[in-house]
Design a protein around this motif. Structure first.
Motif, mmCIF file in Angstrom:
data_model
loop_
_atom_site.group_PDB
_atom_site.id
_atom_site.type_symbol
_atom_site.label_atom_id
_atom_site.label_comp_id
_atom_site.label_asym_id
_atom_site.label_seq_id
_atom_site.Cartn_x
_atom_site.Cartn_y
_atom_site.Cartn_z
ATOM 1 N N GLN A 69 51.746 53.883 95.721
ATOM 2 C CA GLN A 69 52.689 53.062 94.956
ATOM 3 C C GLN A 69 52.058 52.595 93.644
ATOM 4 O OE1 GLN A 69 54.130 49.645 97.077
ATOM 5 N NE2 GLN A 69 55.737 49.205 95.571
ATOM 6 N N LEU A 70 50.775 52.231 93.729
ATOM 7 C CA LEU A 70 50.062 51.793 92.522
ATOM 8 C C LEU A 70 49.923 52.949 91.532
ATOM 9 C CD1 LEU A 70 48.415 49.701 90.940
ATOM 10 C CD2 LEU A 70 46.394 50.428 92.240
ATOM 11 N N LYS A 71 49.596 54.123 92.045
ATOM 12 C CA LYS A 71 49.454 55.289 91.158
ATOM 13 C C LYS A 71 50.763 55.610 90.454
ATOM 14 C CE LYS A 71 47.572 58.111 94.228
ATOM 15 N NZ LYS A 71 46.961 59.347 94.799
ATOM 16 N N LYS A 72 51.864 55.510 91.166
ATOM 17 C CA LYS A 72 53.173 55.782 90.565
ATOM 18 C C LYS A 72 53.533 54.735 89.514
ATOM 19 C CE LYS A 72 55.186 58.235 94.519
ATOM 20 N NZ LYS A 72 56.219 58.191 95.591
ATOM 21 N N SER A 73 53.270 53.473 89.818
ATOM 22 C CA SER A 73 53.592 52.402 88.863
ATOM 23 C C SER A 73 52.731 52.507 87.607
ATOM 24 C CB SER A 73 53.400 51.032 89.516
ATOM 25 O OG SER A 73 52.048 50.831 89.883
ATOM 26 N N LEU A 74 51.466 52.905 87.772
ATOM 27 C CA LEU A 74 50.581 53.089 86.614
ATOM 28 C C LEU A 74 51.041 54.278 85.766
ATOM 29 C CD1 LEU A 74 47.053 52.486 88.227
ATOM 30 C CD2 LEU A 74 48.196 51.034 86.534
ATOM 31 N N ALA A 75 51.435 55.349 86.424
ATOM 32 C CA ALA A 75 51.883 56.543 85.698
ATOM 33 C C ALA A 75 53.130 56.263 84.873
ATOM 34 C CB ALA A 75 52.137 57.679 86.679
ATOM 35 N N MET A 76 53.981 55.337 85.355
ATOM 36 C CA MET A 76 55.233 55.018 84.669
ATOM 37 C C MET A 76 55.090 53.869 83.672
ATOM 38 S SD MET A 76 57.813 55.310 87.945
ATOM 39 C CE MET A 76 59.231 54.794 86.974
ATOM 40 N N GLU A 135 45.455 40.859 84.335
ATOM 41 C CA GLU A 135 46.059 39.739 85.061
ATOM 42 C C GLU A 135 47.275 40.189 85.872
ATOM 43 O OE1 GLU A 135 46.880 36.856 82.074
ATOM 44 O OE2 GLU A 135 44.787 36.154 81.927
ATOM 45 N N SER A 136 48.052 41.120 85.316
ATOM 46 C CA SER A 136 49.245 41.587 86.030
ATOM 47 C C SER A 136 48.892 42.416 87.261
ATOM 48 C CB SER A 136 50.138 42.398 85.096
ATOM 49 O OG SER A 136 49.506 43.606 84.726
ATOM 50 N N LEU A 137 47.728 43.084 87.236
ATOM 51 C CA LEU A 137 47.319 43.918 88.366
ATOM 52 C C LEU A 137 46.482 43.160 89.391
ATOM 53 C CD1 LEU A 137 46.290 47.178 86.427
ATOM 54 C CD2 LEU A 137 48.331 46.860 87.834
ATOM 55 N N SER A 138 45.855 42.080 88.957
ATOM 56 C CA SER A 138 44.923 41.359 89.837
ATOM 57 C C SER A 138 45.606 40.673 91.007
ATOM 58 C CB SER A 138 44.142 40.321 89.026
ATOM 59 O OG SER A 138 43.333 40.968 88.069
ATOM 60 N N ASN A 139 46.926 40.493 90.939
ATOM 61 C CA ASN A 139 47.624 39.818 92.038
ATOM 62 C C ASN A 139 47.825 40.718 93.254
ATOM 63 O OD1 ASN A 139 49.553 41.555 91.088
ATOM 64 N ND2 ASN A 139 51.016 39.975 90.452
ATOM 65 N N LYS A 140 47.435 41.970 93.138
ATOM 66 C CA LYS A 140 47.535 42.889 94.275
ATOM 67 C C LYS A 140 46.284 42.731 95.137
ATOM 68 C CE LYS A 140 50.247 46.213 91.590
ATOM 69 N NZ LYS A 140 51.557 45.840 92.157
ATOM 70 N N THR A 141 46.477 42.405 96.390
ATOM 71 C CA THR A 141 45.354 42.059 97.281
ATOM 72 C C THR A 141 44.434 43.240 97.579
ATOM 73 O OG1 THR A 141 46.799 42.467 99.195
ATOM 74 C CG2 THR A 141 46.636 40.191 98.387
ATOM 75 N N PHE A 142 44.940 44.461 97.488
ATOM 76 C CA PHE A 142 44.112 45.623 97.822
ATOM 77 C C PHE A 142 43.261 46.095 96.634
ATOM 78 C CE2 PHE A 142 48.278 47.099 96.502
ATOM 79 C CZ PHE A 142 47.996 48.089 95.586
ATOM 80 N N ILE A 143 43.415 45.431 95.473
ATOM 81 C CA ILE A 143 42.557 45.735 94.322
ATOM 82 C C ILE A 143 41.356 44.793 94.362
ATOM 83 C CG2 ILE A 143 42.366 45.661 91.806
ATOM 84 C CD1 ILE A 143 45.245 46.538 91.617
#
Length: 292
Positions: A69-76, A135-143
């Motif tokens: 899901q992260l890879k798809k969101s980054l690609a878009m 900051e927008s990506l840091s809220n994801k717990t698996f990062i």
């Protein structure tokens, strides 16, 4: 005797024309090359900016669904030029290739993390934009962590601003020098014919009638010089495009055509104005002033 003198005068005249054409061509060629630099300066700067990598390290507990899901969101995402997933095994192989040693022989396990290398679009390679993205990506717990070279980003942006400023200054200065050099070459060519100008004036020829052949001849020389300069620019641009294909120098067709047309018109306009002013000056001089 008269025939040999005529041949000498003809050779001297041709030599004068060739020197004027060469002077115009060299000046316009250098000015055109500087124009190519100005046009492609942003493209070159963007190319280096887009080599900056933002690495997102993932927890070992990250689920495959979350990573996909992260890879798809980054690609878009608007800021992403390319996103590449690097597994811990691939990272270990890369490190082994770089160092020439297998560090896992000493450690006993692979301490590296799965990660995603994000190459950003040039407009987003700024400290402010990178901070906002982090900051927008840091809220994801698996990062686990997000890393990028902030010092390199600041240094790169500062240098781009400085280089852009000085390129514009040099361009303006060189344009002025180009005008002065072409003007000097044309004035010298007209100066050598000052007695012919005055003789024609003394027998009753009008100023416009006297000026016309001089202006037309100079414009012809300007056109020839401009064409030679454009051929040189085309050769330089062709070889630069072959040497640095990643810059895609020929892609901005409109700007390149506008530059070539501008260089051509500059050669014509400068020679026309310079000849007009030079002939007008000698037309206004008295006969005894022609010797000074």
């Amino acid at each position: 005797m008269a025939s040999s003198f005529d041949k000498y005068q003809k050779r001297k005249l041709i030599s004068s024309y060739i020197s004027v054409v060469i002077s115009i061509a060299l000046v316009l060629f250098l000015l055109g090359c500087l124009g190519l630099l100005v046009i492609n300066s942003k493209k070159v700067a963007d190319h280096f900016k887009e080599q900056v990598v933002m690495t997102i390290y993932l927890n070992d507990t990250a689920k495959e669904v979350e990573v996909n899901q992260l890879k798809k969101s980054l690609a878009m995402a608007d800021y992403t030029k390319e996103a590449k997933y690097v597994s811990k095994e691939e990272a270990a192989e890369l490190m082994k290739a770089e160092t020439g040693e297998d560090f896992m022989d000493f450690v006993g396990y692979n301490p590296l993390k799965n990660s995603i290398d994000v190459y950003l679009k040039a407009d987003f390679v700024t400290t402010e934009q990178l901070t906002e993205i982090t900051e927008s990506l840091s809220n994801k717990t698996f990062i686990e962590e997000i890393r990028y070279d902030n010092d390199l980003v600041e240094l790169m942006n500062d240098n781009v601003k400085k280089i852009s400023f000085w390129v514009l200054v040099v361009s303006g200065l060189f344009t002025l020098i180009a005008v002065l050099l072409i003007n000097s070459s044309i004035r010298l060519a007209v100066y050598s014919k000052r007695f012919i100008i005055k003789t024609m004036q003394m027998v009753g020829a009008t100023k416009s009638f006297i000026r016309r052949p001089f202006v037309w001849k100079s414009v012809q020389l300007g056109i020839i010089g401009a064409i030679v300069a454009l051929i040189g620019m085309a050769v330089v641009l062709y070889y630069l495009d072959i040497t640095f294909p990643e810059l895609e120098l020929l892609r901005n067709t409109v700007m390149i055509v506008a530059l070539f047309v501008g260089v051509f018109l500059l050669g014509v306009i400068i020679t026309w104005i310079s000849t007009f002013i030079a002939t007008q000056r000698f037309l206004n001089l008295k006969t005894d002033q022609l010797y000074y």
